[in-house]
Structures are given as structure tokens and as C-alpha cells.
Design a protein around this motif. Structure first.
Motif, PDB file in Angstrom:
ATOM      1  N   ARG A  59       0.835  -1.210   0.000  1.00  0.00           N
ATOM      2  CA  ARG A  59       0.000   0.000   0.000  1.00  0.00           C
ATOM      3  C   ARG A  59       0.869   1.260   0.000  1.00  0.00           C
ATOM      4  O   ARG A  59       0.601   2.223  -0.708  1.00  0.00           O
ATOM      5  N   LYS A  60       1.912   1.208   0.815  1.00  0.00           N
ATOM      6  CA  LYS A  60       2.822   2.349   0.891  1.00  0.00           C
ATOM      7  C   LYS A  60       3.497   2.582  -0.458  1.00  0.00           C
ATOM      8  O   LYS A  60       3.606   3.729  -0.913  1.00  0.00           O
ATOM      9  N   GLN A  61       3.942   1.507  -1.128  1.00  0.00           N
ATOM     10  CA  GLN A  61       4.591   1.639  -2.432  1.00  0.00           C
ATOM     11  C   GLN A  61       3.601   2.169  -3.470  1.00  0.00           C
ATOM     12  O   GLN A  61       3.937   3.028  -4.275  1.00  0.00           O
ATOM     13  N   LYS A  62       2.371   1.654  -3.442  1.00  0.00           N
ATOM     14  CA  LYS A  62       1.342   2.133  -4.377  1.00  0.00           C
ATOM     15  C   LYS A  62       1.055   3.610  -4.132  1.00  0.00           C
ATOM     16  O   LYS A  62       0.945   4.405  -5.069  1.00  0.00           O
ATOM     17  N   HIS A  63       0.951   3.981  -2.854  1.00  0.00           N
ATOM     18  CA  HIS A  63       0.707   5.388  -2.518  1.00  0.00           C
ATOM     19  C   HIS A  63       1.871   6.258  -3.006  1.00  0.00           C
ATOM     20  O   HIS A  63       1.658   7.329  -3.575  1.00  0.00           O
ATOM     21  N   LEU A  64       3.094   5.788  -2.826  1.00  0.00           N
ATOM     22  CA  LEU A  64       4.272   6.513  -3.285  1.00  0.00           C
ATOM     23  C   LEU A  64       4.255   6.656  -4.809  1.00  0.00           C
ATOM     24  O   LEU A  64       4.509   7.739  -5.343  1.00  0.00           O
ATOM     25  N   ASP A  65       3.935   5.561  -5.514  1.00  0.00           N
ATOM     26  CA  ASP A  65       3.850   5.610  -6.978  1.00  0.00           C
ATOM     27  C   ASP A  65       2.772   6.590  -7.431  1.00  0.00           C
ATOM     28  O   ASP A  65       2.968   7.353  -8.385  1.00  0.00           O
ATOM     29  N   ASP A  66       1.613   6.559  -6.741  1.00  0.00           N
ATOM     30  CA  ASP A  66       0.532   7.494  -7.076  1.00  0.00           C
ATOM     31  C   ASP A  66       0.976   8.942  -6.861  1.00  0.00           C
ATOM     32  O   ASP A  66       0.690   9.817  -7.685  1.00  0.00           O
ATOM     33  N   MET A  67       1.675   9.173  -5.755  1.00  0.00           N
ATOM     34  CA  MET A  67       2.135  10.533  -5.460  1.00  0.00           C
ATOM     35  C   MET A  67       3.169  10.990  -6.493  1.00  0.00           C
ATOM     36  O   MET A  67       3.151  12.139  -6.920  1.00  0.00           O
ATOM     37  N   ILE A  68       4.054  10.089  -6.916  1.00  0.00           N
ATOM     38  CA  ILE A  68       5.052  10.435  -7.937  1.00  0.00           C
ATOM     39  C   ILE A  68       4.345  10.770  -9.254  1.00  0.00           C
ATOM     40  O   ILE A  68       4.692  11.736  -9.933  1.00  0.00           O
ATOM     41  N   GLY A  69       3.330   9.965  -9.602  1.00  0.00           N
ATOM     42  CA  GLY A  69       2.551  10.256 -10.812  1.00  0.00           C
ATOM     43  C   GLY A  69       1.833  11.593 -10.709  1.00  0.00           C
ATOM     44  O   GLY A  69       1.768  12.357 -11.671  1.00  0.00           O
ATOM     45  N   GLN A  70       1.301  11.870  -9.533  1.00  0.00           N
ATOM     46  CA  GLN A  70       0.594  13.132  -9.320  1.00  0.00           C
ATOM     47  C   GLN A  70       1.572  14.310  -9.418  1.00  0.00           C
ATOM     48  O   GLN A  70       1.246  15.341 -10.013  1.00  0.00           O
ATOM     49  N   VAL A  71       2.757  14.155  -8.869  1.00  0.00           N
ATOM     50  CA  VAL A  71       3.772  15.209  -8.963  1.00  0.00           C
ATOM     51  C   VAL A  71       4.125  15.460 -10.430  1.00  0.00           C
ATOM     52  O   VAL A  71       4.219  16.610 -10.872  1.00  0.00           O
ATOM     53  N   SER A  72       4.291  14.380 -11.183  1.00  0.00           N
ATOM     54  CA  SER A  72       4.615  14.514 -12.605  1.00  0.00           C
ATOM     55  C   SER A  72       3.500  15.253 -13.344  1.00  0.00           C
ATOM     56  O   SER A  72       3.767  16.155 -14.142  1.00  0.00           O
ATOM     57  N   GLU A  73       2.260  14.875 -13.088  1.00  0.00           N
ATOM     58  CA  GLU A  73       1.113  15.527 -13.738  1.00  0.00           C
ATOM     59  C   GLU A  73       1.024  17.001 -13.345  1.00  0.00           C
ATOM     60  O   GLU A  73       0.789  17.868 -14.198  1.00  0.00           O
ATOM     61  N   LEU A  74       1.241  17.301 -12.082  1.00  0.00           N
ATOM     62  CA  LEU A  74       1.187  18.691 -11.622  1.00  0.00           C
ATOM     63  C   LEU A  74       2.327  19.515 -12.216  1.00  0.00           C
ATOM     64  O   LEU A  74       2.140  20.698 -12.530  1.00  0.00           O
ATOM     65  N   GLN A  75       3.493  18.900 -12.405  1.00  0.00           N
ATOM     66  CA  GLN A  75       4.598  19.616 -13.040  1.00  0.00           C
ATOM     67  C   GLN A  75       4.269  19.947 -14.491  1.00  0.00           C
ATOM     68  O   GLN A  75       4.580  21.036 -14.976  1.00  0.00           O
ATOM     69  N   LYS A  76       3.620  18.993 -15.194  1.00  0.00           N
ATOM     70  CA  LYS A  76       3.196  19.267 -16.573  1.00  0.00           C
ATOM     71  C   LYS A  76       2.189  20.410 -16.605  1.00  0.00           C
ATOM     72  O   LYS A  76       2.293  21.317 -17.433  1.00  0.00           O
TER      73      LYS A  76
END
Length: 164
Positions: A59-76
Motif C-alpha cells: 500500500r505504501k509503495q502504491k501510494h508513493l507511486d501514485d504521489m510520484i505520478g501526481q507530482v509529474s502531472e502537476l509539473q506538466k
């Protein structure tokens, strides 16, 4: 069922693990049937805790992956917004420059209009002087008009030498 000691390969890298020399239970419980159920419950609880920890890590890894994806999307999105902001700022500066030119033109035209209005006022005030004067009929005062407009001028060959 008697607990078996854990091997050193099972515990590598884990905190608080037992060494290969220590058994899972205390020394007095191996042969006693009263403690056999306790040992089985302890083993099941340990397995359950391991599984729970594994799920928690997932769950922690999935949450981390989701947050990394969200950071990438927000940077775009931030990049797109920054580009739009820059374009809007350039357009604003262009329009502001055009407005300054138009304001200067408007001020110039207002000055000209004020001058023309004052000139018209002057002409209205002094126009009576020019309107009340009689018209002069002297043909010498108007050289562009011929004195006898109704008579044509005739030319003949006996008029003499021409100076052309």
C-alpha cells in the motif's frame, strides 16, 4: 507441533529477528501440551503480522507511486500554466504599448480639436466684420475673372507678329 528455529537466511535484513541458535518459544514450553496451542497461535500471529506488513508495504509503495505520478502531472500542468502566463504577459505588454500610442494620439487630436473650436469661436466673433463689408466690383481686384465674360476673344492673322 514443536517450533523450529529460524535459519539465518530467513532473518537477513530484518529488525528484531531471532538468530539461528534461538528457538521460537521459551525453553519450558516445548514438551508441555498446555503451551502447544499458545505456540501455534504465536506462529499464526507472526505469519499474519508478516502478511499484514507485506500488504502495508505494498500500500505504501502504491501510494508513493501514485504521489510520484501526481507530482509529474502537476509539473506538466505547471509548465502549461507558465507558458500561458508568459504568452498572456507578452500580449498584455503589446496591448499596453498600443494603448499608450492611442492615448498620445487622442491627446494630440483633443489639442487640435480645442484649437479648431477656439478658431471657430474667433471666426464667429469677428465674422460680422467681414460679412457687413460691401462687395467690390472692381475687375482689377479680381484678376482671375475677365471683365466681359460673355464676349469671346477672337484672333485674326492681321494682328501682327506673334512673340512665341
Amino acid at each position: 507441533m514443536a517450533p523450529t528455529p529460524t535459519s539465518s537466511t530467513e532473518n537477513n535484513g530484518r529488525k528484531g529477528g531471532m538468530s539461528s541458535a534461538q528457538p521460537l518459544t521459551s525453553s519450558g514450553s516445548e514438551g508441555d501440551p498446555q503451551y502447544a496451542g499458545v505456540d501455534e497461535r504465536k506462529r499464526k500471529r507472526m505469519l499474519s503480522n508478516r502478511e499484514s506488513a507485506r500488504r502495508s508495504r505494498q500500500r505504501k509503495q502504491k501510494h508513493l507511486d501514485d504521489m510520484i505520478g501526481q507530482v509529474s502531472e502537476l509539473q506538466k500542468q505547471n509548465c502549461v500554466i507558465a507558458q500561458k502566463t508568459e504568452t498572456t504577459l507578452q500580449r498584455y505588454n503589446q496591448v499596453e504599448s498600443e494603448n499608450q500610442v492611442l492615448r498620445a494620439r487622442m491627446a494630440e487630436l483633443n489639442d487640435r480639436l480645442e484649437y479648431l473650436n477656439s478658431f471657430l469661436g474667433f471666426m464667429e466673433d469677428t465674422g460680422d466684420l467681414f460679412m457687413n463689408t460691401p462687395e467690390v466690383s472692381d475687375p482689377l481686384l479680381k484678376p482671375w475673372q475677365l471683365p466681359c465674360q460673355s464676349q469671346p476673344i477672337m484672333a485674326s492673322s492681321d494682328m501682327g507678329p506673334m512673340f512665341f
